[in-house]
Design an enzyme around this catalytic site. Structure first.
Site, PDB file in Angstrom:
ATOM      1  N   ARG A 126       0.842  -1.200   0.000  1.00 13.69           N
ATOM      2  CA  ARG A 126       0.000   0.000   0.000  1.00 13.69           C
ATOM      3  C   ARG A 126       0.879   1.253   0.000  1.00 13.69           C
ATOM      4  O   ARG A 126       0.603   2.222  -0.692  1.00 13.69           O
ATOM      5  CB  ARG A 126      -0.893  -0.026   1.250  1.00 13.69           C
ATOM      6  CG  ARG A 126      -1.839   1.146   1.329  1.00 13.69           C
ATOM      7  CD  ARG A 126      -2.331   1.368   2.729  1.00 13.69           C
ATOM      8  NE  ARG A 126      -1.233   1.770   3.614  1.00 13.69           N
ATOM      9  CZ  ARG A 126      -1.392   2.112   4.882  1.00 13.69           C
ATOM     10  NH1 ARG A 126      -2.577   2.053   5.415  1.00 13.69           N
ATOM     11  NH2 ARG A 126      -0.353   2.479   5.625  1.00 13.69           N
ATOM     12  N   ASN A 133       1.777   7.099  -6.527  1.00 13.36           N
ATOM     13  CA  ASN A 133       0.646   7.900  -6.995  1.00 13.36           C
ATOM     14  C   ASN A 133       0.640   9.314  -6.410  1.00 13.36           C
ATOM     15  O   ASN A 133       0.187  10.262  -7.066  1.00 13.36           O
ATOM     16  CB  ASN A 133      -0.678   7.181  -6.741  1.00 13.36           C
ATOM     17  CG  ASN A 133      -0.929   6.132  -7.830  1.00 13.36           C
ATOM     18  OD1 ASN A 133      -0.241   6.108  -8.853  1.00 13.36           O
ATOM     19  ND2 ASN A 133      -1.897   5.263  -7.621  1.00 13.36           N
ATOM     20  N   HIS A 213     -13.465   5.791   0.437  1.00 15.13           N
ATOM     21  CA  HIS A 213     -13.675   4.873  -0.676  1.00 15.13           C
ATOM     22  C   HIS A 213     -12.926   3.589  -0.346  1.00 15.13           C
ATOM     23  O   HIS A 213     -11.723   3.582  -0.256  1.00 15.13           O
ATOM     24  CB  HIS A 213     -13.102   5.515  -1.943  1.00 15.13           C
ATOM     25  CG  HIS A 213     -13.466   4.804  -3.199  1.00 15.13           C
ATOM     26  ND1 HIS A 213     -14.713   4.287  -3.439  1.00 15.13           N
ATOM     27  CD2 HIS A 213     -12.736   4.524  -4.299  1.00 15.13           C
ATOM     28  CE1 HIS A 213     -14.734   3.735  -4.642  1.00 15.13           C
ATOM     29  NE2 HIS A 213     -13.542   3.867  -5.179  1.00 15.13           N
TER      30      HIS A 213
HETATM   31  N1  APR Z   1       0.785  12.295 -16.168  1.00 11.67           N
HETATM   32  C1  APR Z   1      -0.244  11.991 -16.998  1.00 11.67           C
HETATM   33  N2  APR Z   1      -0.731  10.749 -17.109  1.00 11.67           N
HETATM   34  C2  APR Z   1      -0.170   9.789 -16.370  1.00 11.67           C
HETATM   35  C3  APR Z   1       0.900  10.048 -15.470  1.00 11.67           C
HETATM   36  C4  APR Z   1       1.375  11.378 -15.399  1.00 11.67           C
HETATM   37  N3  APR Z   1       2.387  11.730 -14.598  1.00 11.67           N
HETATM   38  N4  APR Z   1       1.240   8.879 -14.879  1.00 11.67           N
HETATM   39  C5  APR Z   1       0.416   7.941 -15.353  1.00 11.67           C
HETATM   40  N5  APR Z   1      -0.435   8.473 -16.259  1.00 11.67           N
HETATM   41  C6  APR Z   1      -1.457   7.818 -17.071  1.00 11.67           C
HETATM   42  C7  APR Z   1      -1.020   6.454 -17.564  1.00 11.67           C
HETATM   43  O1  APR Z   1      -0.116   6.572 -18.646  1.00 11.67           O
HETATM   44  C8  APR Z   1      -2.340   5.821 -17.943  1.00 11.67           C
HETATM   45  O2  APR Z   1      -2.643   5.997 -19.319  1.00 11.67           O
HETATM   46  O3  APR Z   1      -2.622   7.534 -16.319  1.00 11.67           O
HETATM   47  C9  APR Z   1      -3.354   6.569 -17.079  1.00 11.67           C
HETATM   48  C10 APR Z   1      -4.104   5.661 -16.117  1.00 11.67           C
HETATM   49  O4  APR Z   1      -4.923   4.860 -16.885  1.00 11.67           O
HETATM   50  P1  APR Z   1      -5.173   3.299 -16.600  1.00 11.67           P
HETATM   51  O5  APR Z   1      -3.885   2.658 -16.207  1.00 11.67           O
HETATM   52  O6  APR Z   1      -5.951   2.756 -17.737  1.00 11.67           O
HETATM   53  O7  APR Z   1      -6.048   3.303 -15.272  1.00 11.67           O
HETATM   54  P2  APR Z   1      -7.627   3.521 -15.185  1.00 11.67           P
HETATM   55  O8  APR Z   1      -8.317   2.217 -15.223  1.00 11.67           O
HETATM   56  O9  APR Z   1      -8.027   4.579 -16.132  1.00 11.67           O
HETATM   57  O10 APR Z   1      -7.750   4.072 -13.689  1.00 11.67           O
HETATM   58  C11 APR Z   1      -7.270   5.352 -13.361  1.00 11.67           C
HETATM   59  O11 APR Z   1      -8.863   5.731 -11.625  1.00 11.67           O
HETATM   60  O12 APR Z   1     -10.488   4.452 -10.585  1.00 11.67           O
HETATM   61  C12 APR Z   1      -9.192   4.897 -10.521  1.00 11.67           C
HETATM   62  O13 APR Z   1      -8.036   3.113  -9.332  1.00 11.67           O
HETATM   63  C13 APR Z   1      -8.169   3.775 -10.567  1.00 11.67           C
HETATM   64  O14 APR Z   1      -6.324   5.127  -9.841  1.00 11.67           O
HETATM   65  C14 APR Z   1      -6.940   4.522 -10.973  1.00 11.67           C
HETATM   66  C15 APR Z   1      -7.481   5.620 -11.887  1.00 11.67           C
END
Ligand code: APR
Length: 348
Positions: A126, A133, A213
């Site tokens: 965690r 993040n 949440h």
């Molecule tokens: N700047 C911009 N985009 C970023 C960065 C950053 N510094 N770091 C990561 N990302 C982008 C990733 O490249 C990815 O495309 O964030 C996107 C996250 O998308 P997914 O991995 O598909 O995750 P998703 O299912 O969309 O969930 C996003 O929402 O519900 C919550 O728990 C879930 O924290 C997660 C978020």
């Protein structure tokens, strides 16, 4: 003759004047590069599953122009173009643009929905997830706040309540302009389960879910209704308990089915419901993670409670009466959020 001439001159003056104004606006807001831009603009950071679906829903509802941002080269541009090419069939005129090259296109956004982050992978603790993040959140928020100092931030990335703290502290925005999307999703899930159980339309249902949440969320059956009738009068306690538990574990249920990702359709619906309420100044009451300063006896913490959403963001925290058991469950949930926030502070 003299009159006609002066009207013509006025027309020429007006036209030039308008063009100059447009050029000035374009200098400050590069995404307004079309005369028929929507009145409102929402940027979605993270063009993954949730971000892409948010963009789709926002555009298809014609709520605003949309800017998608991600760090993956081509991903936001590709999704934006794909969505734009669907516009003639879906019959909307929202403009969708993508950027993997920075934040200039987000300038002047009314709302920023932040979904960027990494999911928890096997073997990741965690604290590892928190550290990664929160670093991403700090980086993103400092950039979007610079481009859009008057925007409202809707945080979606997990761990949600902790990420709201990072966004709040990094942006320096007032508390009404920073909120987290969790309760909108959790109450939608609860409503769906109630409708399915009682074989009624989802539209007849209303549900209240409080708290952080996660597993400690607090569904409130007394305030959850079908056509105005509390569900406590419509089904036995064991069934209500089962639906509450399924709601609290709703995210995990989807993860175990998808295996390679987490929920995104309903997640995006929750975020867009909040954005719509703000853009249309609806004064919609919906549970959101909001910064509490004494309400419900909780201090300096983002916790999910019902709020009124309008053009100023969180316009009011609705204080509803809780039974001693409900109050204890909310406090327990708040304690879990506090633990996360403390862990994050220790990580620096
Ligand atoms: N700047 C911009 N985009 C970023 C960065 C950053 N510094 N770091 C990561 N990302 C982008 C990733 O490249 C990815 O495309 O964030 C996107 C996250 O998308 P997914 O991995 O598909 O995750 P998703 O299912 O969309 O969930 C996003 O929402 O519900 C919550 O728990 C879930 O924290 C997660 C978020």
């Amino acid at each position: 003759m003299r009159n006609i001439k002066s009207v013509d001159i006025k027309r020429i003056y007006d036209t030039n004047f308008l063009q100059i104004i447009r050029k000035i606006v374009l200098c400050y807001n590069p995404s307004t590069d079309k005369e028929n831009a929507m009145e409102k603009k929402v940027s979605v950071i993270g063009a993954g599953m949730v971000g892409g679906t948010c963009a789709q829903r926002l555009a298809e509802k014609e709520l605003c122009d949309v800017v998608l941002v991600d760090i993956i080269d081509g991903l936001p541009e590709g999704k934006a173009l794909d969505l734009a090419e669907a516009a003639p069939v879906e019959k909307h005129d929202a403009h969708i643009t993508g950027s993997s090259k920075g934040y200039a296109a987000t300038a002047g956004s009314d709302i920023i929905i932040i979904t960027s982050g990494v999911p928890r992978k096997p073997g990741m603790s965690r604290d590892d997830l928190l550290a990664i993040n929160s670093k991403i959140m700090k980086d993103v928020v400092s950039k979007v706040a610079k481009e859009s100092p008057n925007a409202i931030l809707i945080i979606v990335a997990n761990p949600l309540d902790a990420m709201c703290h990072v966004a709040f502290e990094t942006s320096g925005f007032p508390k009404n302009r920073v909120m987290g999307m969790a309760g909108a999703l959790d109450s939608a899930r609860f409503r769906y389960f109630i409708a399915e159980e009682l074989k009624v339309s989802v539209e007849n249902t209303n549900a209240f879910v409080l708290g952080g949440h996660g597993d400690t969320m607090v569904p409130l059956p007394r305030y959850s209704t079908v056509a105005g009738v509390p569900i406590t009068e419509l089904m036995p306690k064991e069934r209500i308990d089962a639906l509450c538990e399924r709601t609290a574990k709703g995210g995990g249920e989807i993860v175990s089915l998808l295996k390679t990702g987490s929920a995104f359709f309903a997640t995006a619906s929750g975020a867009v419901q909040m954005a719509e309420a703000i853009l249309k100044d609806k004064k919609l009451i919906v549970p959101c993670a909001t910064y509490l300063e004494g309400e419900y006896g909780i201090n300096n913490l983002f916790v999910g409670v019902p709020v009124k959403l309008g053009k100023n963001g969180v316009e009011e925290v609705m204080q509803i009466k809780l039974t001693p058991e409900e109050d204890a469950a909310l406090k327990k949930s708040a304690a879990a959020v506090q633990e996360l926030v403390d862990a994050m502070k220790k990580l620096g």
